[in-house]
Design a protein around this motif. Structure first.
Motif, PDB file in Angstrom:
ATOM      1  N   LEU A 113     -24.523  40.381 -52.890  1.00 18.89           N
ATOM      2  CA  LEU A 113     -25.782  40.740 -52.992  1.00 18.89           C
ATOM      3  C   LEU A 113     -25.995  42.099 -52.680  1.00 18.89           C
ATOM      4  CD1 LEU A 113     -26.655  37.296 -51.567  1.00 18.89           C
ATOM      5  CD2 LEU A 113     -26.601  37.483 -53.639  1.00 18.89           C
ATOM      6  N   ARG A 126     -23.935  42.367 -48.810  1.00 21.19           N
ATOM      7  CA  ARG A 126     -23.248  40.315 -48.892  1.00 21.19           C
ATOM      8  C   ARG A 126     -22.439  40.241 -50.012  1.00 21.19           C
ATOM      9  NH1 ARG A 126     -28.804  39.831 -47.900  1.00 21.19           N
ATOM     10  NH2 ARG A 126     -29.108  37.896 -48.862  1.00 21.19           N
ATOM     11  N   ARG A 182     -28.146  40.195 -58.385  1.00 21.07           N
ATOM     12  CA  ARG A 182     -26.886  39.417 -58.157  1.00 21.07           C
ATOM     13  C   ARG A 182     -25.952  39.927 -59.124  1.00 21.07           C
ATOM     14  NH1 ARG A 182     -24.281  34.439 -58.885  1.00 21.07           N
ATOM     15  NH2 ARG A 182     -23.813  33.566 -56.909  1.00 21.07           N
ATOM     16  N   GLU A 203     -18.146  35.233 -54.742  1.00 26.27           N
ATOM     17  CA  GLU A 203     -18.426  34.456 -56.612  1.00 26.27           C
ATOM     18  C   GLU A 203     -19.468  36.107 -56.867  1.00 26.27           C
ATOM     19  OE1 GLU A 203     -20.172  30.703 -56.537  1.00 26.27           O
ATOM     20  OE2 GLU A 203     -21.988  31.656 -57.368  1.00 26.27           O
ATOM     21  N   VAL A 212     -21.473  36.245 -51.785  1.00 28.91           N
ATOM     22  CA  VAL A 212     -21.114  35.030 -51.854  1.00 28.91           C
ATOM     23  C   VAL A 212     -20.248  34.281 -52.047  1.00 28.91           C
ATOM     24  CG1 VAL A 212     -22.452  32.823 -53.047  1.00 28.91           C
ATOM     25  CG2 VAL A 212     -23.688  35.010 -52.825  1.00 28.91           C
ATOM     26  N   CYS A 224     -32.381  40.835 -53.719  1.00 28.56           N
ATOM     27  CA  CYS A 224     -31.464  41.404 -53.830  1.00 28.56           C
ATOM     28  C   CYS A 224     -31.047  41.572 -55.712  1.00 28.56           C
ATOM     29  CB  CYS A 224     -30.095  40.840 -53.555  1.00 28.56           C
ATOM     30  SG  CYS A 224     -30.507  40.511 -51.560  1.00 28.56           S
ATOM     31  N   GLN A 226     -31.858  38.675 -57.147  1.00 31.10           N
ATOM     32  CA  GLN A 226     -32.419  37.474 -57.391  1.00 31.10           C
ATOM     33  C   GLN A 226     -33.005  37.444 -55.535  1.00 31.10           C
ATOM     34  OE1 GLN A 226     -28.064  34.768 -56.521  1.00 31.10           O
ATOM     35  NE2 GLN A 226     -29.131  34.936 -54.702  1.00 31.10           N
ATOM     36  N   ARG A 253     -17.624  31.204 -52.527  1.00 34.67           N
ATOM     37  CA  ARG A 253     -17.313  29.299 -52.770  1.00 34.67           C
ATOM     38  C   ARG A 253     -16.157  28.923 -52.560  1.00 34.67           C
ATOM     39  NH1 ARG A 253     -19.790  27.434 -58.041  1.00 34.67           N
ATOM     40  NH2 ARG A 253     -19.100  25.253 -58.059  1.00 34.67           N
ATOM     41  N   ARG A 308     -21.086  26.786 -50.876  1.00 26.07           N
ATOM     42  CA  ARG A 308     -21.385  28.593 -50.968  1.00 26.07           C
ATOM     43  C   ARG A 308     -21.652  28.178 -49.848  1.00 26.07           C
ATOM     44  NH1 ARG A 308     -23.216  27.018 -56.538  1.00 26.07           N
ATOM     45  NH2 ARG A 308     -21.940  28.534 -57.475  1.00 26.07           N
ATOM     46  N   ARG A 309     -21.833  30.004 -48.887  1.00 30.55           N
ATOM     47  CA  ARG A 309     -21.565  30.550 -48.298  1.00 30.55           C
ATOM     48  C   ARG A 309     -22.741  32.167 -47.963  1.00 30.55           C
ATOM     49  NH1 ARG A 309     -17.887  32.383 -43.991  1.00 30.55           N
ATOM     50  NH2 ARG A 309     -16.062  32.177 -44.457  1.00 30.55           N
ATOM     51  N   GLU A 310     -22.829  31.861 -47.553  1.00 26.36           N
ATOM     52  CA  GLU A 310     -22.817  34.115 -47.764  1.00 26.36           C
ATOM     53  C   GLU A 310     -22.983  34.313 -46.623  1.00 26.36           C
ATOM     54  OE1 GLU A 310     -27.056  35.060 -49.012  1.00 26.36           O
ATOM     55  OE2 GLU A 310     -27.271  34.260 -50.206  1.00 26.36           O
TER      56      GLU A 310
END
Length: 481
Positions: free
Chosen positions: A361, A325, A263, A358, A327, A261, A258, A329, A334-336
């Motif tokens: 990364l 990082r 994932r 979730e 992820v 990165c 991704q 949920r 979603r946020r990182e």
């Protein structure tokens, strides 16, 4: 959405439809107490001794059958839904003739008291089904890392594993197993929901369903590999009102690129996750093999180890050092978050109620970055770290352009060493700067004393590991200590 109340799986080649006694009934309990298969033993009930080892099969992301040795003592029976399992009773031929694995154990005198023997046989049987019929010694040691024996000294068992290919071949019919698993998984597409003794077990089939369910039941225990949750049940005798199992969500069992990165989804197994990370960072190979035994790495997940947040978890220091990082949920949002910011304090995280991890990364390797990670423990295999150190360094024209240092076992969480980093930033990468950074570690950590090490030992070890990294990064030594 329709739901099922019965767990379906193959056991020794026969399809089973089972209603568990409870959502946390272990595979071992079912095998011995209900299925009448007492060859699988209980030695420790915590995934350490391997006496309960069985062979599990499932379909991989590529649709091929994958065989894994797993611990039955901490594996909950509902997690076998849509899979296949073999026990020691199914190893010999229908006419009673010994399998090559069994014959090798006999011919090389690999059994004495016999209590651990079924577990060793099943670990070797898994190797055999995976095509490792003529393994090299290191492959044997890795695959038998989860099996303990008090009698033999291991040499005759290792000899048996090295020579199990010297007999007429006897492999399972993978085409038949693949067909069975495809048909079984088709019938298991709907979500599984079990209720018993005041406990509820949910196995949602989609990621959206999982996120919605956890947001609605934020107090539920999330279950992936179960290598931690299993011990909560078998050792701490804990009971959970709600358990939400992630393993039926296929979207979470993926590794993909991704952007810049890698994932790694939440249910990717430790072995698969570490293999992907090691492809970018070969420096984690030793940590991967020492992380845990083969059966634990075949059940536990890399994201689960990170999400658990243990201060002695071996994955987090290295991942923090390379700026991984997570992820997060919650429902449809979603946020990182940088991994280091996930950990707030001991067993406290920056996750909101009902928010799950979730994916992880992992940045792709930058050519000019030097990395390392070291694990110190009393035993090489199957031991928890006293100290785990990790480093990511970029040097430009002899000066430190960037450096990140992280440790596990030194504080209430895995965390960086900001004072040591500042002592190095912009300085010449030389012994005097490293010495100042070693001294600065005293400002970063005040480690505790416990059964694994004293605080003084931990601090001295962290200093010495930083010096080791300096020596190895400059090519002054490649000696492994």
């Amino acid at each position: 959405m329709s739901q099922r109340q019965v767990v379906s799986f193959y056991l020794n080649g026969r399809l089973q439809h089972v209603t568990p006694v409870s959502p946390t009934q272990t595979v071992l309990q079912y095998l011995r107490e209900q299925a009448g298969l007492s060859g699988t033993k209980e030695g420790c009930a915590e995934g350490d001794c391997g006496a309960c080892t069985v062979t599990e099969a499932s379909l991989g992301a590529d649709g091929q059958v994958e065989f894994r040795a797993v611990n039955a003592c901490i594996r909950f029976l509902p997690t076998l839904d849509g899979r296949a399992v073999w026990t020691v009773e199914a190893v010999a031929g229908g006419d009673g003739s010994l399998h090559p694995v069994q014959q090798a154990m006999v011919d090389h005198h690999g059994s004495q008291c016999g209590f651990c023997t079924p577990g060793f046989v099943m670990s070797m049987y898994t190797m055999y089904q995976n095509g490792l019929t003529r393994p090299v010694r290191e492959e044997v040691l890795d695959n038998l890392s989860g099996n303990l024996c008090r009698c033999t000294g291991y040499r005759p068992i290792i000899d048996a594993a090295l020579n199990m290919g010297n007999y007429p071949e006897s492999r399972l019919d993978t085409e038949l197993i693949e067909q069975q698993l495809v048909e079984l998984q088709e019938s298991c597409k709907t979500s599984l929901h079990l209720e018993s003794a005041g406990q509820r077990y949910f196995a949602p089939a989609t990621l959206d369903e999982l996120a919605e369910l956890y947001a609605a039941r934020p107090e539920a225990m999330l279950l992936a590999g179960g290598t931690d949750v299993g011990l909560m049940v078998t050792k701490q005798l804990r009971s959970f009102d709600d358990i939400i199992y992630l393993g039926s969500v296929s979207e979470l069992n993926q590794i993909e690129h991704q952007g810049d990165c890698l994932r790694i989804g939440a249910t990717v197994l430790l072995n698969d996750g570490y293999a992907a990370v090691a492809n970018e960072y070969p420096e984690v190979l030793e940590l991967w093999k020492r992380f845990a035994s083969m059966p634990i790495r075949n059940s536990g997940t890399l994201v689960g180890n990170v999400a658990n947040g243990s201060p002695i978890g071996d994955s987090a220091p290295f991942l923090i050092a390379i700026q991984a990082r997570v992820v997060l949920r919650k429902g449809g949002r979603r946020r990182e978050l940088p991994l280091e910011d996930l950990y707030v304090d001991y067993r406290k995280q920056a996750r909101e109620p009902g928010e799950l991890v979730e994916a992880l990364l992992v940045p792709l390797r930058a050519a000019d970055v030097q990395v390392a990670t070291y694990k110190l423990s009393k035993r090489v295999d199957q031991d928890i770290s006293a100290v785990c150190g990790a480093y990511a360094l970029r040097v430009d024209q002899g000066r430190v352009a960037s450096v990140r240092i992280a440790h596990g076992g030194m504080a209430a969480t895995s965390r960086r060493a900001p004072h040591a980093e500042r002592a190095l930033d912009g300085q010449s990468w030389d012994e005097s700067a490293v010495a100042r950074a070693m001294d600065a570690l005293e400002q970063d950590y005040q480690p505790m004393t416990d059964m694994r090490a004293t605080g003084a030992y931990r601090l001295k070890a962290a200093r010495n590991l930083l010096y080791r990294f300096y020596l190895e990064s400059t090519g002054m030594t490649d000696t492994r200590i």
